[in-house]
Write a protein that holds these residues in place. Structure first.
Motif, PDB file in Angstrom:
ATOM      1  N   GLU A 108       0.831  -1.206   0.000  1.00 28.36           N
ATOM      2  CA  GLU A 108       0.000   0.000   0.000  1.00 28.36           C
ATOM      3  C   GLU A 108       0.866   1.257   0.000  1.00 28.36           C
ATOM      4  N   LEU A 109       1.925   1.249   0.799  1.00 31.09           N
ATOM      5  CA  LEU A 109       2.809   2.400   0.856  1.00 31.09           C
ATOM      6  C   LEU A 109       3.551   2.604  -0.467  1.00 31.09           C
ATOM      7  N   ASP A 110       3.998   1.513  -1.065  1.00 37.59           N
ATOM      8  CA  ASP A 110       4.731   1.618  -2.324  1.00 37.59           C
ATOM      9  C   ASP A 110       3.850   2.143  -3.453  1.00 37.59           C
ATOM     10  N   ALA A 111       2.542   1.927  -3.328  1.00 41.63           N
ATOM     11  CA  ALA A 111       1.622   2.383  -4.369  1.00 41.63           C
ATOM     12  C   ALA A 111       1.290   3.865  -4.230  1.00 41.63           C
ATOM     13  N   GLN A 112       1.692   4.477  -3.106  1.00 46.86           N
ATOM     14  CA  GLN A 112       1.397   5.884  -2.879  1.00 46.86           C
ATOM     15  C   GLN A 112       2.395   6.770  -3.614  1.00 46.86           C
ATOM     16  N   PHE A 116       6.219  12.713   2.200  1.00 50.27           N
ATOM     17  CA  PHE A 116       6.855  12.515   3.499  1.00 50.27           C
ATOM     18  C   PHE A 116       5.908  12.051   4.599  1.00 50.27           C
ATOM     19  N   SER A 117       4.614  12.015   4.311  1.00 55.42           N
ATOM     20  CA  SER A 117       3.635  11.791   5.376  1.00 55.42           C
ATOM     21  C   SER A 117       3.737  10.418   6.026  1.00 55.42           C
ATOM     22  N   ASP A 118       4.296   9.439   5.313  1.00 57.11           N
ATOM     23  CA  ASP A 118       4.334   8.080   5.863  1.00 57.11           C
ATOM     24  C   ASP A 118       5.701   7.688   6.412  1.00 57.11           C
ATOM     25  N   ASP A 147      14.844   5.726   0.729  1.00 57.58           N
ATOM     26  CA  ASP A 147      14.510   5.937  -0.684  1.00 57.58           C
ATOM     27  C   ASP A 147      13.305   6.868  -0.815  1.00 57.58           C
ATOM     28  N   ARG A 148      12.344   6.717   0.097  1.00 56.95           N
ATOM     29  CA  ARG A 148      11.156   7.575   0.057  1.00 56.95           C
ATOM     30  C   ARG A 148      11.553   9.047   0.282  1.00 56.95           C
TER      31      ARG A 148
END
Length: 346
Positions: A108-112, A116-118, A147-148
Motif C-alpha cells: 500500500e505504501l509503495d503504491a502511494q 513525506f507523510s508516511d 529511498d522515500r
C-alpha cells in the motif's frame, strides 16, 4: 505507535485531552475517549494508543482487537494501527499472519505517490522488526524509508526540513546498525552517521561525568537530577535576560528543547536516582528571588530555585524519561519515542 505530525502541529481535541491530563493516559482512558468521540478523525488515534498501552500490560489479544478496530478507519492513523497489528501478531507467534499484514502494508505504501507523510510508518516498522530480531526485513524497510525521502525531495514535496532530517539521521543510524548486524559493509553515509553519533556520544558522556563530579557530595550519596525548563512562552525573554547563556539555551526553542533532553540524559547516566524536568516561568522565578533576596543574575539562584520548586510544586514537574509511547515532556503532543526520545535526539 506514534502520532502523526499533521495532528501534532495544531491543537486537536485529542491532543488537548492528553495535555490537560498532564500524565500518561491509561488504556482505559484512551478507549473511553474514543467511545465518547465516535466517528471523529481522532477516534482511531485514541484506539491505536489504547492498543499500545494494552499491549504493554501484556494483554496482546485485546490489543490486537483494538488495533484492528483502528485500522478499519479511512484515516492517517489506520497505518499506525496496522504497524501495531504486525507487532502483536509477532508477539503472539503468528508469523504467517504477521508476514501477510506486513506485505500488505508495504504494498500500500509503495503504491502511494512520493511524499513525506508516511515516514513515521517506515520508521516504526524498522523498530518493530528490530525488536523481534528480523534484521533483514528491518533493513529493507529502513532502506525503503531512505529511498522515500530521496524520491520525495526530488519531486519537491512540501515538508518540514528539520523533521525530515531527523528521520533521515535516525534511519541512517538504524541502517548502519542493521548492516553491521548482518555483516554487510557500511557505505560512506553509514560511516559518516556513525562517526557523528560517536562524537556526540563522547561529548555527552563527558558532560555526564562533569555532572556527577559536581553533584555527588563527599559521602558519594545518591541524588536527584533536577532539570529546569523555562516555559515556551518565556523562552525569548529568558535569552534576553541571560545573553551569556546563549550557548546553553541555543538559537531557538527547538535547540533549547534538545539541550534539555541531553541534560536529562546526562543526569541519568551520571547516576541520579530520579530525574525530573521542572517547568518554570519567569514570573514565578522573580517572585522567588524577591521573597528570598537571592541575586536573580547568579546562576546558583536558578539552581536553588529548582530545588525549592521541586520541594514545593511537584505537580509542575515530570519524571524523566516518559514512557516511550507516552506523551513527550516538551508539550509537543507527540509520543516521546517520536519526539525528544528519537534516536536522532539521543
Amino acid at each position: 505507535m506514534n502520532d502523526a505530525p499533521a495532528a501534532d502541529a495544531i491543537s486537536t481535541p485529542y491532543s488537548a485531552f492528553l495535555k490537560e491530563l498532564g500524565r500518561e493516559p491509561s488504556a482505559d482512558e484512551c478507549r473511553t475517549w474514543a467511545a465518547e468521540h465516535p466517528d471523529t478523525a481522532e477516534e482511531p488515534r485514541a484506539l491505536s494508543d489504547a492498543g499500545w498501552y494494552t499491549a504493554r500490560e501484556g494483554r496482546h489479544e485485546d490489543a490486537l482487537v483494538l488495533f484492528h478496530r483502528a485500522a478499519e478507519f479511512a484515516s492517517e492513523f489506520a497505518r499506525d494501527a496496522r504497524v501495531g497489528i504486525v507487532d502483536q501478531l509477532l508477539v503472539l507467534e503468528r508469523a504467517p499472519q504477521a508476514d501477510a499484514a506486513q506485505r500488505a502494508l508495504r504494498d500500500e505504501l509503495d503504491a502511494q505517490p512520493a511524499g513525506f507523510s508516511d515516514l513515521r510508518v517506515f520508521d516504526d516498522m524498522v523498530e518493530v522488526l528490530c525488536e523481534h530480531g528480523q534484521h533483514e526485513r528491518a533493513l529493507a524497510w529502513c532502506q525503503a524509508g531512505l529511498d522515500r525521502i530521496a524520491q520525495s525531495e526530488a519531486t519537491g514535496s512540501p515538508h518540514d526540513e528539520a523533521e525530515v532530517e531527523q528521520y533521515r539521521h535516525g534511519m541512517l543510524l538504524d541502517r548502519g546498525f542493521l548492516r553491521d548486524q548482518l555483516g554487510i559493509p557500511l557505505d560512506e553515509d553509514d560511516l559518516a552517521a556513525e562517526s557523528e553519533a560517536n562524537a556526540e556520544l563522547a561529548a555527552f558522556r563527558a558532560m555526564a561525568h562533569e555532572m556527577r563530579d559536581s553533584l555527588l557530595d563527599d559521602d558519594g550519596e545518591a541524588f536527584d537530577g533536577l532539570v529546569l525548563r523555562w516555559a515556551p512562552a518565556d523562552f525569548p525573554a529568558v535569552r534576553e535576560r541571560w545573553p551569556e547563556q546563549t550557548a546553553h539555551y541555543g538559537d531557538d526553542h527547538a535547540a533549547y528543547t534538545a539541550r534539555i533532553q541531553r541534560e536529562a540524559r546526562g543526569y541519568d547516566e551520571a547516576g541520579a536516582t530520579h530525574v525530573y524536568v521542572i517547568t518554570a516561568t519567569l514570573a514565578d522565578f522573580d517572585a522567588y528571588t524577591q521573597r528570598t533576596g537571592h541575586d536573580p543574575a547568579d546562576a546558583k539562584t536558578r539552581r536553588s530555585y529548582s530545588e525549592w520548586h521541586h520541594a514545593t510544586h511537584p505537580e509542575h514537574e515530570l519524571s524523566w524519561p516518559p514512557a516511550r509511547n507516552g506523551a513527550c515532556w516538551c508539550d509537543s503532543g507527540r509520543k516521546y519515542k517520536k519526539c525528544c526520545g528519537t534516536p536522532a535526539n539521543n
